[in-house]
Design an enzyme around this catalytic site. Structure first.
Site, PDB file in Angstrom:
ATOM      1  CG  ASN A  15      -1.715   1.216   1.441  1.00 12.56           C
ATOM      2  OD1 ASN A  15      -1.788   2.062   0.544  1.00 12.56           O
ATOM      3  ND2 ASN A  15      -2.331   1.345   2.610  1.00 12.56           N
ATOM      4  CE  LYS A  17      -0.102   3.129   4.786  1.00 11.00           C
ATOM      5  NZ  LYS A  17       0.108   3.196   6.220  1.00 11.00           N
ATOM      6  CG  HIS A 103      -5.621   1.897   5.516  1.00 11.92           C
ATOM      7  ND1 HIS A 103      -5.171   2.836   6.413  1.00 11.92           N
ATOM      8  CD2 HIS A 103      -4.621   1.019   5.341  1.00 11.92           C
ATOM      9  CE1 HIS A 103      -3.921   2.538   6.752  1.00 11.92           C
ATOM     10  NE2 HIS A 103      -3.567   1.441   6.111  1.00 11.92           N
ATOM     11  CD  GLU A 105      -2.671   5.468   6.985  1.00 15.28           C
ATOM     12  OE1 GLU A 105      -2.672   5.546   5.746  1.00 15.28           O
ATOM     13  OE2 GLU A 105      -1.748   4.930   7.631  1.00 15.28           O
ATOM     14  CD  GLU A 173      -3.300  -2.645   7.491  1.00 12.51           C
ATOM     15  OE1 GLU A 173      -2.187  -2.865   7.029  1.00 12.51           O
ATOM     16  OE2 GLU A 173      -3.940  -1.606   7.254  1.00 12.51           O
ATOM     17  N   GLY A 179       2.908   1.985  10.715  1.00 13.25           N
ATOM     18  CA  GLY A 179       3.920   3.030  10.556  1.00 13.25           C
ATOM     19  C   GLY A 179       4.705   3.352  11.813  1.00 13.25           C
ATOM     20  CB  SER A 218       5.473  -2.198  11.795  1.00 12.60           C
ATOM     21  OG  SER A 218       5.132  -0.863  12.101  1.00 12.60           O
TER      22      SER A 218
END
Ligand code: PGA
Length: 258
Positions: A15, A17, A103, A105, A173, A179, A218
C-alpha cells in the site's frame, strides 16, 4: 480435504498510500522483473496499490506479469456528482483487480464507518474487484482489553453479504502498529486471526478457511518470516516497506522463498 490443502495462497500487497511520483514506477518495474525470475517466491501472490495517479500506468506495466494492481479506496456509487472520488468501476476500467477499503487512515481521517466500508466493499464486488477490507483496534482499545470485541464488530459490520472466500480479502491491521515499527507478538496475532477466522466461518461456513486473511502493521523483511508463519496469516498488507523494491522483495524472500 486436509486443513493444509485448503490453506489459501498467500498474498503480499503493498500500500503506497500518498507516496509515489511517476519516477517511483521504477520500483514497481524492479518488483515485476524479480517476480519473473524462475523460482522466486512462486508460492505467493504480489500486489501493489499505488496512488490513483499511477494506477492506469502501473496496470499497463503489470499486464501479463505476476504483479497485481489494486486501488486504495473507492466510492460507493458507480458514477455521479462526487468531486474527487473514484468509483470501483473506474478502477476496474483502469486495469485494477482489487481495492483496499476501510483502511484505518480512511476510518480516522475521513470518518468512515463500518457501514460505509461495507457499501464500498459491495461496490467493489459489483465492479468485479476484490475488496481488501481492513479492520483493527487502536492502542486504547487494546489496553482496555477490547481487541477481539472491536475487531469482530468491525468485521461483522464491514463484510458485504455478497462476500465469499474467493472474492474477498480481510486485513487485520492494529492501528498502533501502522507506521510505528511496533508489532504485536506472534501470539497476539494468532489470537486475533483465530477470532477473525471463527467469525468468518460463522458467517460464510467452513469454506471460510479459504478466505485470505492478511496481517498489516510494520511488516518488513526482518519480521516477515515470523509473522507470516503464524496460523491463519495468509499474507501481508505492507505500507512503508513496500515503497522500495528491495524492501518489498525482501519480505517475499524471507517469508516465501521457494
Ligand atoms: P506500515 O503500514 O507497513 O507502514 O505499518 C501498513 C498499512 O497501513 O497498510
Amino acid at each position: 480435504m486436509s486443513a493444509s490443502a485448503s490453506r489459501p495462497r498467500p498474498l503480499v500487497a503493498g500500500n503506497w498510500k500518498m507516496n509515489g511520483l511517476k519516477a517511483g514506477l521504477a520500483e514497481a518495474r524492479a518488483v515485476i522483473a524479480r517476480l519473473a525470475e524462475p523460482g522466486f517466491a512462486t508460492g505467493a501472490d504480489a500486489m501493489i496499490c499505488p496512488p490513483a495517479t499511477l494506477l492506469a500506468e502501473l496496470a499497463t506495466l503489470a499486464k501479463g506479469t505476476r504483479l497485481q494492481v489494486g486501488g486504495q479506496d473507492c466510492h460507493t456509487a458507480v458514477s455521479g456528482a462526487n468531486t474527487g472520488d473514484i468509483s470501483a468501476q473506474m478502477l476496474a476500467d483502469a486495469g485494477v483487480t482489487a481495492v483496499i477499503v476501510g483502511h484505518s487512515e480512511r476510518r480516522a481521517d475521513h470518518a468512515e464507518s463500518s457501514a460505509l466500508v461495507r457499501k464500498k466493499a459491495e461496490a467493489a464486488l459489483a465492479a468485479g474487484l476484490t475488496p481488501i477490507i481492513c479492520i483493527g483496534e487502536t492502542a486504547g482499545e487494546r489496553q482496555a482489553g477490547l481487541t477481539l470485541q472491536v475487531v469482530r464488530r468491525q468485521l461483522e459490520d464491514s463484510l458485504p453479504s455478497a462476500s465469499n472466500p474467493a472474492n474477498t480479502v480481510v486485513a487485520y491491521e492494529p492501528v498502533w502498529a501502522i507506521g510505528t515499527g511496533q508489532t504485536p507478538t506472534a501470539t497476539d496475532v494468532a489470537e486475533v486471526h483465530a477470532a477473525i477466522r471463527e467469525t468468518l466461518v460463522k458467517r460464510l461456513g467452513p469454506g471460510a478457511s479459504a478466505l485470505r486473511l492478511l496481517y498489516g502493521g510494520s511488516v518488513k523483511a526482518s519480521n516477515a518470516r515470523e509473522l507470516m508463519g503464524v496460523a491463519n496469516v495468509d499474507g501481508a498488507l505492507v505500507g512503508g516497506a513496500s515503497l522500495k523494491a528491495s524492501d518489498f522483495l525482501g519480505i517475499f524472500a524471507e517469508a516465501y522463498a521457494s
